[in-house]
Every structure is written in C-alpha cells, then in structure tokens.
Design a protein around this motif. Structure first.
Motif, PDB file in Angstrom:
ATOM      1  N   PRO A  30       0.762  -1.206   0.095  1.00 55.28           N
ATOM      2  CA  PRO A  30      -0.051  -0.003   0.019  1.00 55.28           C
ATOM      3  C   PRO A  30       0.713   1.123  -0.027  1.00 55.28           C
ATOM      4  N   ILE A  31       0.459   2.158  -0.796  1.00 58.07           N
ATOM      5  CA  ILE A  31       1.318   3.340  -0.878  1.00 58.07           C
ATOM      6  C   ILE A  31       0.323   4.459  -0.120  1.00 58.07           C
ATOM      7  N   ASP A  32       1.195   5.318   0.721  1.00 59.86           N
ATOM      8  CA  ASP A  32       0.566   6.285   1.553  1.00 59.86           C
ATOM      9  C   ASP A  32       0.675   7.536   0.660  1.00 59.86           C
ATOM     10  N   SER A  38      -6.197   7.825   6.160  1.00 60.59           N
ATOM     11  CA  SER A  38      -5.824   6.278   6.339  1.00 60.59           C
ATOM     12  C   SER A  38      -6.636   5.432   6.977  1.00 60.59           C
ATOM     13  N   LYS A  39      -7.513   6.387   7.775  1.00 64.27           N
ATOM     14  CA  LYS A  39      -8.592   5.606   8.795  1.00 64.27           C
ATOM     15  C   LYS A  39      -9.884   6.229   8.447  1.00 64.27           C
ATOM     16  N   ARG A  40     -10.915   5.395   8.362  1.00 67.55           N
ATOM     17  CA  ARG A  40     -12.277   5.875   8.136  1.00 67.55           C
ATOM     18  C   ARG A  40     -12.617   6.143   9.537  1.00 67.55           C
ATOM     19  N   GLN A  44     -19.292   7.915  16.017  1.00 67.37           N
ATOM     20  CA  GLN A  44     -18.908   8.403  17.298  1.00 67.37           C
ATOM     21  C   GLN A  44     -17.815   9.406  17.297  1.00 67.37           C
ATOM     22  N   ASP A  45     -16.549   9.149  16.334  1.00 72.12           N
ATOM     23  CA  ASP A  45     -15.562   9.815  16.351  1.00 72.12           C
ATOM     24  C   ASP A  45     -15.999  11.463  15.724  1.00 72.12           C
ATOM     25  N   ILE A  46     -16.822  11.390  14.551  1.00 74.42           N
ATOM     26  CA  ILE A  46     -17.067  12.623  14.262  1.00 74.42           C
ATOM     27  C   ILE A  46     -18.048  13.404  15.138  1.00 74.42           C
TER      28      ILE A  46
END
Length: 78
Positions: A30-32, A38-40, A44-46
């Motif tokens: 995988p290429i950054d 990188s993380k969906r 709850q986080d939103i």
C-alpha cells in the motif's frame, strides 16, 4: 532466449524471480498518498470532534449518541 542443453541458464531463471517479486511488491504494497485519510472515522468520532470544536451542544451530543446506540433504527422519513 538462449538454451543450454535444453534448459535455461541459471541466471536467466533468477532474473525472472527477481522481476516477479519486484512487480508483486509494486502492486501489493500500500502506498501512503498524501492528503488521503488512512482511517475511516466512525460516526461516534465525528460527533466527539464536533463537540470538541463547539459545533454542537452537550444535549445534541447525548441525543445523537442515543440515536446511534439505539437497537431499533428509526425511520427518518416518518
């Protein structure tokens, strides 16, 4: 291709393995990519981020959490 007594030369076969490993490495690692998440983020986080920024009140946060955590999803249209 050069044949020696009906078989490939030793180095020729080694180079095939090297190229195959190189091609597999290019496509499977995988290429950054810059500016790509990188993380969906979970809903709850939103909500927590919006509360931390002051966009929503504590009551709105608690109400939204209750809606997300409820077992029976409610029909929004009715």
């Amino acid at each position: 291709m050069h044949y020696y007594d009906g078989s490939f030369g030793g180095m020729h076969l080694i180079w095939w393995f090297i190229w195959i490993i190189f091609i597999v490495w290019i496509f499977l690692i995988p290429i950054d990519i810059p500016y790509q998440k990188s993380k969906r983020e979970s809903p709850q986080d939103i909500l927590n981020k919006r509360f931390a920024k002051g966009e929503i009140s504590k009551e709105e946060l608690e109400e939204s959490k209750n809606i997300l955590n409820s077992d029976s999803p409610k029909n929004i249209n009715s």
